[in-house]
Design an enzyme around this catalytic site. Structure first.
Site, PDB file in Angstrom:
ATOM      1  N   GLU A   1      -5.190  -2.003  14.127  1.00  0.00           N
ATOM      2  CA  GLU A   1      -5.738  -1.067  13.140  1.00  0.00           C
ATOM      3  C   GLU A   1      -7.072  -0.519  13.621  1.00  0.00           C
ATOM      4  OE1 GLU A   1      -6.189  -2.324   9.037  1.00  0.00           O
ATOM      5  OE2 GLU A   1      -4.290  -3.427   9.128  1.00  0.00           O
TER       6      GLU A   1
ATOM      7  N   TRP B   1      -4.884   3.325  11.826  1.00  0.00           N
ATOM      8  CA  TRP B   1      -4.761   3.068  10.377  1.00  0.00           C
ATOM      9  C   TRP B   1      -5.244   4.305   9.671  1.00  0.00           C
ATOM     10  CZ3 TRP B   1      -2.343  -0.519   7.579  1.00  0.00           C
ATOM     11  CH2 TRP B   1      -2.447  -0.378   6.207  1.00  0.00           C
TER      12      TRP B   1
ATOM     13  N   GLN C   1       0.803  -1.220   0.000  1.00  0.00           N
ATOM     14  CA  GLN C   1       0.000   0.000   0.000  1.00  0.00           C
ATOM     15  C   GLN C   1       0.838   1.273   0.000  1.00  0.00           C
ATOM     16  OE1 GLN C   1      -2.656  -1.711   3.317  1.00  0.00           O
ATOM     17  NE2 GLN C   1      -4.005  -0.325   2.218  1.00  0.00           N
TER      18      GLN C   1
ATOM     19  N   HIS D   1       0.962  -9.360   4.698  1.00  0.00           N
ATOM     20  CA  HIS D   1      -0.179  -8.432   4.536  1.00  0.00           C
ATOM     21  C   HIS D   1      -0.608  -8.467   3.080  1.00  0.00           C
ATOM     22  CE1 HIS D   1      -2.240  -4.720   6.427  1.00  0.00           C
ATOM     23  NE2 HIS D   1      -2.817  -4.922   5.272  1.00  0.00           N
TER      24      HIS D   1
ATOM     25  N   ASN E   1      -1.742 -10.601   8.702  1.00  0.00           N
ATOM     26  CA  ASN E   1      -2.763  -9.565   8.803  1.00  0.00           C
ATOM     27  C   ASN E   1      -4.073 -10.121   8.248  1.00  0.00           C
ATOM     28  OD1 ASN E   1      -3.650  -6.649   9.115  1.00  0.00           O
ATOM     29  ND2 ASN E   1      -4.194  -7.079   6.996  1.00  0.00           N
ATOM     30  N   GLU E   2      -5.057 -10.289   9.101  1.00  0.00           N
ATOM     31  CA  GLU E   2      -6.424 -10.581   8.691  1.00  0.00           C
ATOM     32  C   GLU E   2      -6.563 -11.820   7.790  1.00  0.00           C
ATOM     33  OE1 GLU E   2      -8.124  -6.976   7.098  1.00  0.00           O
ATOM     34  OE2 GLU E   2      -8.088  -6.059   9.067  1.00  0.00           O
TER      35      GLU E   2
HETATM   36  C1  LIG Z   1     -13.400  -4.159   7.637  1.00  0.00           C
HETATM   37  O1  LIG Z   1     -12.126  -3.552   7.592  1.00  0.00           O
HETATM   38  C2  LIG Z   1     -11.033  -4.451   7.632  1.00  0.00           C
HETATM   39  O2  LIG Z   1     -10.864  -4.982   8.897  1.00  0.00           O
HETATM   40  C3  LIG Z   1      -9.818  -3.719   7.208  1.00  0.00           C
HETATM   41  C4  LIG Z   1      -9.674  -2.384   6.914  1.00  0.00           C
HETATM   42  N1  LIG Z   1      -8.406  -2.229   6.500  1.00  0.00           N
HETATM   43  C5  LIG Z   1      -7.786  -3.439   6.524  1.00  0.00           C
HETATM   44  N2  LIG Z   1      -8.648  -4.340   7.005  1.00  0.00           N
HETATM   45  C6  LIG Z   1      -6.416  -3.738   6.016  1.00  0.00           C
HETATM   46  O3  LIG Z   1      -5.631  -4.382   6.996  1.00  0.00           O
HETATM   47  C7  LIG Z   1      -5.734  -2.486   5.484  1.00  0.00           C
HETATM   48  O4  LIG Z   1      -4.746  -2.900   4.557  1.00  0.00           O
HETATM   49  C8  LIG Z   1      -6.775  -1.535   4.868  1.00  0.00           C
HETATM   50  O5  LIG Z   1      -6.152  -0.448   4.224  1.00  0.00           O
HETATM   51  C9  LIG Z   1      -7.690  -1.046   5.991  1.00  0.00           C
HETATM   52  C10 LIG Z   1      -8.683   0.041   5.560  1.00  0.00           C
HETATM   53  O6  LIG Z   1      -9.625  -0.507   4.685  1.00  0.00           O
END
Ligand SMILES: CO[C@H](O)c1c[n+]2c([nH]1)[C@H](O)[C@@H](O)[C@H](O)[C@H]2CO
Length: 447
Positions: A352, A399, A18, A118, A163-164
């Site tokens: 975040e 974030w 990003q 990520h 990450n996620e």
């Molecule tokens: C529902 O939102 C998500 O948890 C989420 C939101 N976001 C994220 N995950 C990501 O980890 C980031 O890379 C995004 O830039 C950021 C903003 O969109």
């Protein structure tokens, strides 16, 4: 005024694809996001991360900005395609960038928090039978993570394996909105399983290396889900939506099993869970040191017989951000309390939290982002309430440090507390950065 604990970690967060740009520099090869963003119709106006915030070249300036704001920690991610541009071929030049970045941070007493993955999976991994769909991805990821631990280990106190995983699997292989853009729910669950397995194997490798002073955890995006009414069917919809968004990842990590109700529901859709092997759940649930929580908004659902999850989203009454996400700070409090009650007493970090709003630079060169200040302040109040009640929350990462490539939205959505003029790459501290500076200095919020 609310005072935060003395050692509370005030941070900012970004990710490699990003902000870095320099996609062909020093040996880096394409990631799945390089190819996805260049695929017609996938991102806003065909935006890509080719240049982004040019952070690869401007990292010293950006670390200086962090120092000016006074952040205590910086959460960034490492680009796997810089470290292993080809399978099994380590690229020291790629690693050198992160060594330079970490040196700059440590020189200014800013704690590095590194996210190993990520979403920028190397294209070579995807080309080998679909990346995370291939159980060999676990082996590739552990080789990558182990090299990071060897080269950067004790210089980075906070290591985040993923990450996620929800976004890297469900959004990417099931819903198709993110790279690689598949729309197959069985694939999504296979990818999720291998990502979770790679997390567990990396934690085991980290433990064996006995890296002094460093901790390891994982970051999950968690969305509290509320029933639209007290009707039993709406409560069932909320249960399934919660399983879809949250429990499918929390349970294997903290309870060592996938949630029964979701296994039953999913088995009707994907058939056999033959990708789950003996011992996998023991590996996935190896003890970690902390949980990273990414929180942005809540969900409200009502029963819908037709949908896979028997749930249909219902818009909430709150104000919305530019992403259309309802602003619900009280749901962050509910989420943290639930995690504490049902899952873990481990230290947690909000890795975040932030918002996109329409930001503009006015004549006097300022960006008056009062809505973002309000958003962050309200969520910090919710966090403070959890801490006051004994909650083990250790830090908060906004974030984002700066506006950046917002995935499918390209550069059309701005989340930064620092404005980026993409024409000139000029950085401008928004009012929210100046406000955050005061919060950090006083370790408190006024309201
Ligand atoms: C529902 O939102 C998500 O948890 C989420 C939101 N976001 C994220 N995950 C990501 O980890 C980031 O890379 C995004 O830039 C950021 C903003 O969109």
């Amino acid at each position: 005024m609310i005072k935060f604990p003395k050692e509370f970690v005030w941070g900012v967060a970004t990710s490699s694809y990003q902000i870095e740009g320099a996609v062909n520099e020093d040996g880096r090869t394409p990631s799945i996001w390089d190819t996805f963003s260049k695929t017609e119709g996938k991102t806003y106006n065909g935006h890509t991360g080719d240049v982004a915030c040019d952070h690869y070249h401007r990292y010293k300036e950006d670390v200086e900005i962090m120092k000016e704001i006074g952040v205590k920690a910086y959460r960034f991610s490492i680009a796997w395609p810089r470290i292993f541009p080809e399978e099994g071929k380590y690229n020291p030049k790629g690693m050198d960038f992160y060594k330079r970045l970490v040196d700059e941070l440590l020189k200014r007493d800013i704690t590095p928090a590194a996210t190993i993955y990520h979403w920028d999976l190397p294209k070579w991994a995807y080309d080998k039978r679909g990346g995370w769909l291939n159980r060999d991805s676990v082996k590739w990821y552990v080789e990558y993570a182990t090299k990071l631990f060897e080269e950067l280990g004790d210089a980075i106190p906070l290591w985040i394996t993923h990450n996620e995983p929800w976004c890297a699997s469900i959004l990417s292989y099931g819903i198709g909105e993110h790279a690689p853009g598949h729309k197959n729910y069985r694939e999504a669950l296979i990818a999720a399983h291998h990502i979770l397995l790679s997390h567990g194997e990396a934690v085991k490798a980290f433990r064996e290396m006995n890296i002094k002073g460093s901790k390891i955890g994982i970051t999950l995006n968690l969305t509290p889900v509320y029933p639209a009414s007290e009707k039993e069917e709406d409560k069932l919809a909320a249960q399934y939506a919660d399983g879809f968004s949250n429990r499918w990842f929390l349970d294997p990590i903290f309870k060592g099993n996938y949630p029964e109700d979701m296994m039953e529901l999913y088995s009707k859709i994907i058939g056999e869970f033959d990708f789950i092997k003996e011992g996998d759940l023991e590996t996935i649930s190896v003890p970690i040191d902390f949980l990273g929580v990414n929180y942005y908004t809540r969900g409200i659902v009502k029963y819908d017989e037709e949908s896979m999850l028997k749930a249909e989203n219902v818009p909430g009454p709150g104000k919305r951000t530019e992403m259309g996400w309802e602003i619900s700070p009280e749901s962050l409090y509910d989420l943290l309390k639930r995690l504490d009650r049902e899952y873990t007493k481990l230290p947690m970090y909000i890795t975040e939290n932030g918002a996109a709003f329409k930001d503009e630079v006015t004549e006097d060169g300022r960006v008056r982002d009062d809505e973002r200040i309000e958003y962050i302040k309200e969520h910090l109040k919710a966090a403070a309430k959890f801490i006051e009640e004994g909650g083990n929350l250790k830090g908060y990462f906004v974030w984002s440090l700066m506006d950046n490539f917002e995935w499918v939205h390209g550069y059309s959505k701005r989340f930064g507390i620092v404005y980026v003029d993409y024409e000139t790459q000029k950085r401008i501290l928004k009012d929210s950065a100046l406000w955050y500076k005061e919060v950090i200095l006083s370790n408190s919020i006024e309201y």
